[in-house]
Motif scaffolding. Structure first.
Motif, PDB file in Angstrom:
ATOM      1  N   UNK A 289      -4.739   2.777  -9.884  1.00 46.54           N
ATOM      2  CA  UNK A 289      -3.733   2.058  -8.427  1.00 46.54           C
ATOM      3  C   UNK A 289      -3.781   1.667  -7.282  1.00 46.54           C
ATOM      4  N   UNK A 290      -4.831   1.822  -7.193  1.00 50.44           N
ATOM      5  CA  UNK A 290      -5.103   1.287  -5.843  1.00 50.44           C
ATOM      6  C   UNK A 290      -4.953  -0.038  -6.345  1.00 50.44           C
ATOM      7  N   UNK A 291      -4.630  -0.695  -4.739  1.00 45.67           N
ATOM      8  CA  UNK A 291      -4.555  -1.709  -4.585  1.00 45.67           C
ATOM      9  C   UNK A 291      -3.444  -2.538  -4.930  1.00 45.67           C
ATOM     10  N   UNK A 292      -2.566  -1.264  -5.592  1.00 47.67           N
ATOM     11  CA  UNK A 292      -1.116  -2.565  -6.319  1.00 47.67           C
ATOM     12  C   UNK A 292      -0.346  -2.244  -5.085  1.00 47.67           C
ATOM     13  N   UNK A 293       0.862  -3.498  -5.007  1.00 51.87           N
ATOM     14  CA  UNK A 293       1.567  -3.329  -4.094  1.00 51.87           C
ATOM     15  C   UNK A 293       3.530  -2.523  -4.735  1.00 51.87           C
ATOM     16  N   UNK A 294       3.282  -2.574  -5.959  1.00 49.97           N
ATOM     17  CA  UNK A 294       4.911  -2.312  -6.379  1.00 49.97           C
ATOM     18  C   UNK A 294       4.501  -1.961  -8.397  1.00 49.97           C
ATOM     19  N   UNK A 295       5.247  -0.641  -8.475  1.00 46.46           N
ATOM     20  CA  UNK A 295       5.697  -0.438  -9.301  1.00 46.46           C
ATOM     21  C   UNK A 295       6.819   0.380  -9.872  1.00 46.46           C
ATOM     22  N   UNK A 296       7.519  -0.281 -10.787  1.00 44.24           N
ATOM     23  CA  UNK A 296       9.002  -0.372 -11.606  1.00 44.24           C
ATOM     24  C   UNK A 296       9.046   1.295 -12.009  1.00 44.24           C
ATOM     25  N   UNK A 297      10.614   1.934 -12.010  1.00 45.88           N
ATOM     26  CA  UNK A 297      10.754   3.085 -12.575  1.00 45.88           C
ATOM     27  C   UNK A 297      10.373   3.575 -14.879  1.00 45.88           C
ATOM     28  N   UNK A 298      10.002   1.915 -14.521  1.00 40.15           N
ATOM     29  CA  UNK A 298       9.555   1.825 -16.114  1.00 40.15           C
ATOM     30  C   UNK A 298       8.026   2.024 -16.194  1.00 40.15           C
ATOM     31  N   UNK A 299       7.344   1.728 -15.277  1.00 38.71           N
ATOM     32  CA  UNK A 299       6.504   1.514 -15.818  1.00 38.71           C
ATOM     33  C   UNK A 299       4.899   3.270 -15.153  1.00 38.71           C
TER      34      UNK A 299
END
Length: 168
Positions: free
Chosen positions: A75-85
């Motif tokens: 998950x490096x460099x990711x700026x967002x993640x939603x509750x269903x991901x």
């Protein structure tokens, strides 16, 4: 006579060494290059979290990390993640797993899953950029990373079932 023949070869080697140093010194910063890539979420499978009482707790879209490169990148460099991901790591062997948050921008819950797809353990609220090793209690063949706080919100427990199907 022998010395004169070697001198042009030395110059040739020195020129190549100098050019090599010049070109390797001009490489763009690797971290800047990584940050500039498109890290948007790309769903590859549907995953279900199923309580031991056979109630479905949650369905998620997940990306798969199943190559050496994708596992190391995670998950490096990711700026967002939603509750269903989430991101599902698939390892070749069922062994104790160690994770850390280097270059990870969002807090995560990390769920360790056995070869028979049961929740072994989890690390809650892993903080961005923290390089502390987070270890599974037992052997895990799979690891699921989700947005921090989701394990508690969903009521996920050790022993719950995790199952998934790849998208077509």
């Amino acid at each position: 006579m022998e010395c004169l023949k070697r001198r042009p070869m030395r110059k040739f080697i020195l020129v190549w060494l100098a050019l090599g140093c010049l070109f390797t010194g001009c490489k763009p910063n690797q971290e800047e290059e990584m940050r500039s890539k498109d890290w948007s979420f790309k769903p590859e499978a549907m995953l279900q979290l199923i309580a031991t009482t056979t109630d479905t707790l949650k369905e998620l879209q997940v990306e798969l990390a199943d190559t050496d490169y994708s596992i190391q990148l995670g998950m490096m460099y990711r700026e967002e993640l939603t509750e269903d991901q989430g991101m599902l790591f698939v390892f070749e062997e069922d062994t104790p797993q160690f994770f850390y948050m280097k270059n990870t921008e969002v807090p995560l819950d990390i769920i360790y899953i056995t070869a028979n797809k049961r929740v072994d353990s989890y690390s809650l609220n892993a903080q961005p950029k923290d390089e502390t090793l987070l270890k599974s209690k037992g052997a895990a063949k799979y690891v699921l990373e989700v947005k921090a706080g989701m394990v508690e919100q969903w009521g996920l427990k050790e022993g719950d079932l995790v199952d998934w199907n790849k998208n077509n």
